[in-house]
Design a protein around this motif. Structure first.
Motif, PDB file in Angstrom:
ATOM      1  N   TYR A 127       0.807  -1.219   0.000  1.00 56.82           N
ATOM      2  CA  TYR A 127       0.000   0.000   0.000  1.00 56.82           C
ATOM      3  C   TYR A 127       0.840   1.269   0.000  1.00 56.82           C
ATOM      4  CZ  TYR A 127      -3.488  -3.389   1.396  1.00 56.82           C
ATOM      5  OH  TYR A 127      -4.304  -4.486   1.428  1.00 56.82           O
ATOM      6  N   GLU A 187      -0.246   5.086   0.705  1.00 56.41           N
ATOM      7  CA  GLU A 187      -1.432   5.758   1.229  1.00 56.41           C
ATOM      8  C   GLU A 187      -1.045   7.001   1.993  1.00 56.41           C
ATOM      9  OE1 GLU A 187      -1.816   3.330   5.430  1.00 56.41           O
ATOM     10  OE2 GLU A 187      -2.980   2.626   3.740  1.00 56.41           O
ATOM     11  N   THR A 231      -1.727  -1.221  -4.109  1.00 58.68           N
ATOM     12  CA  THR A 231      -2.856  -0.325  -3.911  1.00 58.68           C
ATOM     13  C   THR A 231      -2.400   1.079  -3.549  1.00 58.68           C
ATOM     14  OG1 THR A 231      -4.192  -2.186  -3.122  1.00 58.68           O
ATOM     15  CG2 THR A 231      -4.953   0.021  -2.533  1.00 58.68           C
ATOM     16  N   GLN A 277      -4.208   4.339  -1.956  1.00 64.54           N
ATOM     17  CA  GLN A 277      -5.465   4.593  -1.263  1.00 64.54           C
ATOM     18  C   GLN A 277      -5.340   5.744  -0.281  1.00 64.54           C
ATOM     19  OE1 GLN A 277      -6.256   0.858   0.679  1.00 64.54           O
ATOM     20  NE2 GLN A 277      -4.911   1.297   2.393  1.00 64.54           N
ATOM     21  N   ASP A 301      -4.740  -1.301  -7.867  1.00 63.83           N
ATOM     22  CA  ASP A 301      -5.973  -0.871  -7.211  1.00 63.83           C
ATOM     23  C   ASP A 301      -5.854   0.585  -6.795  1.00 63.83           C
ATOM     24  OD1 ASP A 301      -7.349  -3.267  -7.466  1.00 63.83           O
ATOM     25  OD2 ASP A 301      -6.573  -4.061  -5.585  1.00 63.83           O
ATOM     26  N   ARG A 343      -7.923   3.426  -4.785  1.00 64.40           N
ATOM     27  CA  ARG A 343      -9.034   3.443  -3.828  1.00 64.40           C
ATOM     28  C   ARG A 343      -9.145   4.772  -3.102  1.00 64.40           C
ATOM     29  NH1 ARG A 343      -9.254  -2.490  -1.196  1.00 64.40           N
ATOM     30  NH2 ARG A 343     -11.361  -1.784  -0.833  1.00 64.40           N
ATOM     31  N   GLY A 344     -10.281   4.925  -2.427  1.00 56.37           N
ATOM     32  CA  GLY A 344     -10.508   6.099  -1.588  1.00 56.37           C
ATOM     33  C   GLY A 344     -10.607   7.359  -2.417  1.00 56.37           C
ATOM     34  N   TYR A 391     -10.485   0.856 -10.190  1.00 58.28           N
ATOM     35  CA  TYR A 391     -11.014   1.840  -9.246  1.00 58.28           C
ATOM     36  C   TYR A 391     -11.875   1.058  -8.267  1.00 58.28           C
ATOM     37  CZ  TYR A 391      -9.801   6.084 -11.885  1.00 58.28           C
ATOM     38  OH  TYR A 391      -9.156   7.126 -12.494  1.00 58.28           O
ATOM     39  N   TYR A 392     -11.655   1.287  -6.970  1.00 57.49           N
ATOM     40  CA  TYR A 392     -12.252   0.438  -5.959  1.00 57.49           C
ATOM     41  C   TYR A 392     -12.738   1.291  -4.794  1.00 57.49           C
ATOM     42  CZ  TYR A 392     -12.249  -4.584  -4.832  1.00 57.49           C
ATOM     43  OH  TYR A 392     -12.578  -5.898  -4.640  1.00 57.49           O
ATOM     44  N   ALA A 439     -11.451   8.023  -6.323  1.00 58.97           N
ATOM     45  CA  ALA A 439     -10.084   8.293  -6.760  1.00 58.97           C
ATOM     46  C   ALA A 439     -10.104   9.025  -8.102  1.00 58.97           C
ATOM     47  CB  ALA A 439      -9.292   6.995  -6.873  1.00 58.97           C
TER      48      ALA A 439
END
Length: 186
Positions: free
Chosen positions: A46, A48, A67, A69, A90, A92-93, A112-113, A117
């Motif tokens: 990640y 983030e 990811t 995120q 991924d 995200r957020g 896109y999850y 985003a």
């Protein structure tokens, strides 16, 4: 950074040649962080945070998987480089990627999850090969935007933007040199 957690809670900078790889760990950006002449590779794990990550001239961001995120803002500035290759990515957020350089996407789907985003393209973004933009559980507010000076170049293979939850906005140009570019959604 494999399996570990690294959090930036004060303004920081990374300088010098070399590779900083996130491979199974978590890199959290909570204060503005500068990447100078360094390659950062997200392979798994990640990236983030709640602040800004700047890739400055001479630096490289490689997204091979994993990811992005949170609400981190990633700026790929002029004279830096961004490459999307490898596996599934991924997004995200409410994370944001601002692309101000010549960049390319050569492998691995962008998913896109769960969130809003945003990818902003302000320069050249080459899509070379069969890659797809897909969405999972995305409410209104997720965007892929090609801005006024943006140019998306499509080469080889089929690219499908299956983006019913992700709005694609084009203010710039799209040049399909070879292959196929399919929009299926907004």
């Amino acid at each position: 950074l494999g399996g570990f957690v690294c959090t930036i809670d004060a303004n920081a900078g990374f300088e010098g040649k070399g590779l900083f790889e996130i491979n199974g760990g978590t890199f959290t950006v909570n204060q503005t962080t500068e990447m100078d002449s360094l390659t950062m590779r997200l392979t798994s794990g990640y990236l983030e945070g709640i602040s800004i990550l700047n890739f400055n001239p001479g630096s490289v961001f490689q997204w091979y998987g994993g990811t992005i995120q949170g609400s981190v803002v990633i700026n790929i500035n002029v004279l830096s480089t961004m490459l999307w290759a490898g596996g599934i990515k991924d997004f995200r957020g409410s994370a944001i990627i601002n692309n101000y350089c010549h960049s390319s996407w050569t492998a691995g789907d962008l998913r896109y999850y769960d969130g809003g985003a945003i990818f902003n393209n302000y320069n050249h973004f080459t899509i070379d090969g069969s890659v797809n933009l897909v969405q999972f559980n995305v409410p209104v507010g997720a965007f892929f935007i090609n801005h006024i000076n943006g140019l998306i170049i499509k080469l080889n293979g089929v690219t499908n933007f299956n983006s019913t939850g992700v709005t694609f906005i084009n203010y710039g140009k799209i040049h399909v040199k070879s292959g196929e570019y399919i929009w299926d959604g907004n």
